[in-house]
Write an enzyme that holds these catalytic residues in place. Structure first.
Site, PDB file in Angstrom:
ATOM      1  N   ARG A  49      32.288   6.702  55.434  1.00 59.25           N
ATOM      2  CA  ARG A  49      31.894   7.762  54.514  1.00 59.25           C
ATOM      3  C   ARG A  49      30.754   7.231  53.659  1.00 59.25           C
ATOM      4  O   ARG A  49      30.775   6.084  53.218  1.00 59.25           O
ATOM      5  CB  ARG A  49      33.063   8.190  53.599  1.00 59.25           C
ATOM      6  CG  ARG A  49      34.103   9.078  54.269  1.00 59.25           C
ATOM      7  CD  ARG A  49      33.560  10.478  54.574  1.00 59.25           C
ATOM      8  NE  ARG A  49      34.551  11.337  55.201  1.00 59.25           N
ATOM      9  CZ  ARG A  49      34.697  11.509  56.506  1.00 59.25           C
ATOM     10  NH1 ARG A  49      33.918  10.872  57.365  1.00 59.25           N
ATOM     11  NH2 ARG A  49      35.620  12.324  56.984  1.00 59.25           N
TER      12      ARG A  49
ATOM     13  N   HIS B 181      25.751  11.764  61.052  1.00 52.96           N
ATOM     14  CA  HIS B 181      27.198  11.955  61.190  1.00 52.96           C
ATOM     15  C   HIS B 181      27.565  12.463  62.601  1.00 52.96           C
ATOM     16  O   HIS B 181      28.165  13.523  62.756  1.00 52.96           O
ATOM     17  CB  HIS B 181      27.705  12.942  60.122  1.00 52.96           C
ATOM     18  CG  HIS B 181      29.134  12.671  59.743  1.00 52.96           C
ATOM     19  ND1 HIS B 181      29.592  12.699  58.452  1.00 52.96           N
ATOM     20  CD2 HIS B 181      30.222  12.363  60.494  1.00 52.96           C
ATOM     21  CE1 HIS B 181      30.880  12.431  58.414  1.00 52.96           C
ATOM     22  NE2 HIS B 181      31.286  12.223  59.654  1.00 52.96           N
ATOM     23  N   GLN B 182      27.192  11.666  63.580  1.00 51.56           N
ATOM     24  CA  GLN B 182      27.444  12.080  64.960  1.00 51.56           C
ATOM     25  C   GLN B 182      28.345  11.101  65.720  1.00 51.56           C
ATOM     26  O   GLN B 182      28.506  11.216  66.934  1.00 51.56           O
ATOM     27  CB  GLN B 182      26.117  12.230  65.717  1.00 51.56           C
ATOM     28  CG  GLN B 182      25.376  10.897  65.902  1.00 51.56           C
ATOM     29  CD  GLN B 182      24.229  10.986  66.887  1.00 51.56           C
ATOM     30  OE1 GLN B 182      23.145  11.408  66.530  1.00 51.56           O
ATOM     31  NE2 GLN B 182      24.448  10.572  68.123  1.00 51.56           N
TER      32      GLN B 182
ATOM     33  N   ASP C 271      25.634   6.184  59.768  1.00 50.94           N
ATOM     34  CA  ASP C 271      25.927   7.489  60.370  1.00 50.94           C
ATOM     35  C   ASP C 271      26.392   8.459  59.284  1.00 50.94           C
ATOM     36  O   ASP C 271      26.633   9.635  59.557  1.00 50.94           O
ATOM     37  CB  ASP C 271      27.014   7.347  61.442  1.00 50.94           C
ATOM     38  CG  ASP C 271      27.228   8.644  62.214  1.00 50.94           C
ATOM     39  OD1 ASP C 271      26.223   9.212  62.699  1.00 50.94           O
ATOM     40  OD2 ASP C 271      28.384   9.112  62.302  1.00 50.94           O
TER      41      ASP C 271
ATOM     42  N   GLU D  52      25.012  13.397  51.936  1.00 50.87           N
ATOM     43  CA  GLU D  52      24.686  14.025  53.224  1.00 50.87           C
ATOM     44  C   GLU D  52      24.969  15.532  53.258  1.00 50.87           C
ATOM     45  O   GLU D  52      24.401  16.263  54.068  1.00 50.87           O
ATOM     46  CB  GLU D  52      25.467  13.353  54.358  1.00 50.87           C
ATOM     47  CG  GLU D  52      26.973  13.627  54.342  1.00 50.87           C
ATOM     48  CD  GLU D  52      27.697  12.953  55.518  1.00 50.87           C
ATOM     49  OE1 GLU D  52      27.582  11.725  55.653  1.00 50.87           O
ATOM     50  OE2 GLU D  52      28.372  13.669  56.276  1.00 50.87           O
TER      51      GLU D  52
HETATM   52  P1  NAD Z   1      42.309   4.800  59.854  1.00 44.49           P
HETATM   53  O1  NAD Z   1      43.109   5.587  58.880  1.00 44.49           O
HETATM   54  O2  NAD Z   1      42.869   4.566  61.220  1.00 44.49           O
HETATM   55  O3  NAD Z   1      41.985   3.359  59.221  1.00 44.49           O
HETATM   56  C1  NAD Z   1      41.533   3.176  57.916  1.00 44.49           C
HETATM   57  C2  NAD Z   1      41.901   1.761  57.493  1.00 44.49           C
HETATM   58  O4  NAD Z   1      41.330   1.520  56.217  1.00 44.49           O
HETATM   59  C3  NAD Z   1      43.414   1.554  57.355  1.00 44.49           C
HETATM   60  O5  NAD Z   1      43.811   0.386  58.069  1.00 44.49           O
HETATM   61  C4  NAD Z   1      43.612   1.388  55.859  1.00 44.49           C
HETATM   62  O6  NAD Z   1      44.680   0.505  55.516  1.00 44.49           O
HETATM   63  C5  NAD Z   1      42.275   0.799  55.440  1.00 44.49           C
HETATM   64  N1  NAD Z   1      41.996   0.951  54.013  1.00 44.49           N
HETATM   65  C6  NAD Z   1      42.376   1.959  53.171  1.00 44.49           C
HETATM   66  N2  NAD Z   1      41.945   1.695  51.920  1.00 44.49           N
HETATM   67  C7  NAD Z   1      41.282   0.516  51.989  1.00 44.49           C
HETATM   68  C8  NAD Z   1      40.622  -0.280  51.011  1.00 44.49           C
HETATM   69  N3  NAD Z   1      40.577   0.091  49.726  1.00 44.49           N
HETATM   70  N4  NAD Z   1      40.064  -1.425  51.418  1.00 44.49           N
HETATM   71  C9  NAD Z   1      40.129  -1.827  52.717  1.00 44.49           C
HETATM   72  N5  NAD Z   1      40.745  -1.119  53.681  1.00 44.49           N
HETATM   73  C10 NAD Z   1      41.317   0.035  53.306  1.00 44.49           C
HETATM   74  O7  NAD Z   1      40.905   5.506  59.942  1.00 44.49           O
HETATM   75  P2  NAD Z   1      39.824   5.434  61.113  1.00 44.49           P
HETATM   76  O8  NAD Z   1      40.157   6.411  62.173  1.00 44.49           O
HETATM   77  O9  NAD Z   1      39.608   4.006  61.505  1.00 44.49           O
HETATM   78  O10 NAD Z   1      38.540   5.983  60.365  1.00 44.49           O
HETATM   79  C11 NAD Z   1      38.057   5.342  59.196  1.00 44.49           C
HETATM   80  C12 NAD Z   1      37.185   6.302  58.423  1.00 44.49           C
HETATM   81  O11 NAD Z   1      36.049   6.622  59.225  1.00 44.49           O
HETATM   82  C13 NAD Z   1      37.843   7.665  58.146  1.00 44.49           C
HETATM   83  O12 NAD Z   1      38.544   7.657  56.928  1.00 44.49           O
HETATM   84  C14 NAD Z   1      36.684   8.626  58.107  1.00 44.49           C
HETATM   85  O13 NAD Z   1      36.260   8.751  56.763  1.00 44.49           O
HETATM   86  C15 NAD Z   1      35.596   7.919  58.906  1.00 44.49           C
HETATM   87  N6  NAD Z   1      35.271   8.595  60.170  1.00 44.49           N
HETATM   88  C16 NAD Z   1      33.962   8.881  60.428  1.00 44.49           C
HETATM   89  C17 NAD Z   1      33.618   9.509  61.633  1.00 44.49           C
HETATM   90  C18 NAD Z   1      32.186   9.830  61.968  1.00 44.49           C
HETATM   91  O14 NAD Z   1      31.932  10.695  62.824  1.00 44.49           O
HETATM   92  N7  NAD Z   1      31.212   9.167  61.354  1.00 44.49           N
HETATM   93  C19 NAD Z   1      34.621   9.834  62.541  1.00 44.49           C
HETATM   94  C20 NAD Z   1      35.942   9.497  62.252  1.00 44.49           C
HETATM   95  C21 NAD Z   1      36.251   8.867  61.071  1.00 44.49           C
END
Ligand code: NAD
Length: 341
Positions: free
Chosen positions: A240, A301-302, A264, A269
């Site tokens: 994010r 954001h793709q 990304d 954004e």
């Molecule tokens: P996930 O929930 O599987 O993993 C997130 C991890 O972050 C968890 O292990 C959690 O314990 C850890 N975490 C939470 N707070 C934290 C902190 N303060 N410090 C360190 N680690 C912390 O999520 P994911 O599927 O791996 O996705 C991660 C993020 O990526 C999502 O939250 C979303 O915002 C983003 N995302 C972006 C896209 C994109 O198209 N660019 C797509 C999917 C997800």
């Protein structure tokens, strides 16, 4: 006379959303009402008559919006994404609205895009591509570095962070990880070491962000943390935008402290990414400045945008829509907030 079916108001849709969502609604018991604009206070009235509202990453489900949706009889807010920092979960609960998301549509899509960004920014592929198209076959200024033997710092070892770490292990990188909930068994299995955030920041040649946006991760990468990083560090963010303080990033790039940036996602954004603004004057000066650096690569954001991910988003979303309309529990692990009643 045909029975009137429940309506799902689907906000912030592009052609690919409409395409994949429409394909999946064959068995769904709702009619879809697509909107191109985002859900926010000014547009919430477009949900009138709907019992389901479906949103994406930049829609704004604020307390006021959720109260308005509840007044229209909306009972289900279906997020067709994983992150949910744009939804007031407490307000949804108070308004009697079940909130579901698609937690893992394809972590592979996101992880593979992360690797693509990293390789492209390191080897300056975007510059090489443009040169060759103009018959400029010189390679000066395109020097990168071997990933092998370098240290990767992964912030957030959830679904996507773990995959990126594992993929880059096969490039023979050393991987350090930081997570508030470390998965020690996974780390041992893949020869990955957990470290505290400061150690990770100080020792990484490449920093890749995979934590959700929370009050704790808001501007996690700021002037103070950048100052502690190695000179020449490459930062990749597919998580994010607000995880990074953009002005601090620009400062780090201008001073040469940061060697490369691949994004990304971007702090501001909303209203820019996903839109074709090619005929307009870009109003965001920080984004405009970022785009001037030769060592910055930005995609809008793709990371999620693969056939498999879009299919899975549509499948999980409508499976939950059906289940909730039929009074059955949503798919396991997809409920963010369900009113106790
Ligand atoms: P996930 O929930 O599987 O993993 C997130 C991890 O972050 C968890 O292990 C959690 O314990 C850890 N975490 C939470 N707070 C934290 C902190 N303060 N410090 C360190 N680690 C912390 O999520 P994911 O599927 O791996 O996705 C991660 C993020 O990526 C999502 O939250 C979303 O915002 C983003 N995302 C972006 C896209 C994109 O198209 N660019 C797509 C999917 C997800």
């Amino acid at each position: 006379m045909a029975d009137s079916r429940p309506i799902a108001a689907v906000f912030d849709t592009k052609s690919y959303d409409r395409d994949y969502l429409s394909r999946e609604t064959g068995s769904a018991s709702v009619d879809l009402r697509f909107h191109e604009f985002r859900l926010e206070a000014e547009t919430a009235a477009a949900a009138e008559g709907a019992s389901v509202v479906c949103v994406f990453v930049n829609d704004k489900a604020t307390p006021a919006v959720l109260q308005q949706l509840a007044k229209y009889g909306v009972r289900h807010l279906a997020l067709r994404c994983a992150g949910y920092n744009n939804v007031s979960l407490k307000a949804a609960e108070d308004a009697g609205i079940v909130v579901t998301r698609v937690p893992a549509y394809s972590p592979y899509a996101v992880a593979e895009h992360t690797i693509a960004l990293l390789l492209a920014v390191n080897r300056k592929l975007y510059r090489a591509y443009n040169r060759v198209r103009e018959f400029n076959f010189s390679i000066g200024g395109l020097v990168g570095f071997d990933l092998r033997g370098k240290t990767l710092g992964i912030v957030g070892t959830g679904r996507t962070g773990k995959l990126v770490a594992q993929m880059l292990k096969s490039f023979q990188m050393k991987v350090l990880a930081y997570d508030v909930h470390p998965d020690v068994e996974w780390a041992e299995k893949h020869d990955i070491k957990y470290a505290d955030f400061l150690t990770l920041v100080q020792e990484s040649d490449i920093l890749s962000l995979h934590a959700p946006l929370t009050p704790e991760t808001d501007h996690l990468i700021n002037k103070a943390t950048i100052a502690k990083m190695k000179r020449g560090v490459v930062i990749v963010n597919v998580s994010r935008g607000r995880l990074i303080h953009t002005k601090a990033l620009i400062h780090g790039l201008k001073s040469g402290h940061i060697g490369g940036v691949a994004l990304d996602v971007y702090e501001e954004e909303e209203g820019v990414f996903f839109e074709d603004l090619s005929g307009e004057v870009l109003q965001d000066d920080d984004l405009a400045r970022l785009l001037t650096f030769p060592n910055v690569l930005i995609t809008a954001h793709q990371a999620f945008l693969t056939h498999e991910a879009l299919s899975e988003i549509a499948r999980v979303t409508f499976e939950n829509v059906n289940r909730i309309l039929e009074g059955r529990p949503p798919l396991e692990g997809t409920v963010l907030k369900a009113p106790s009643s």
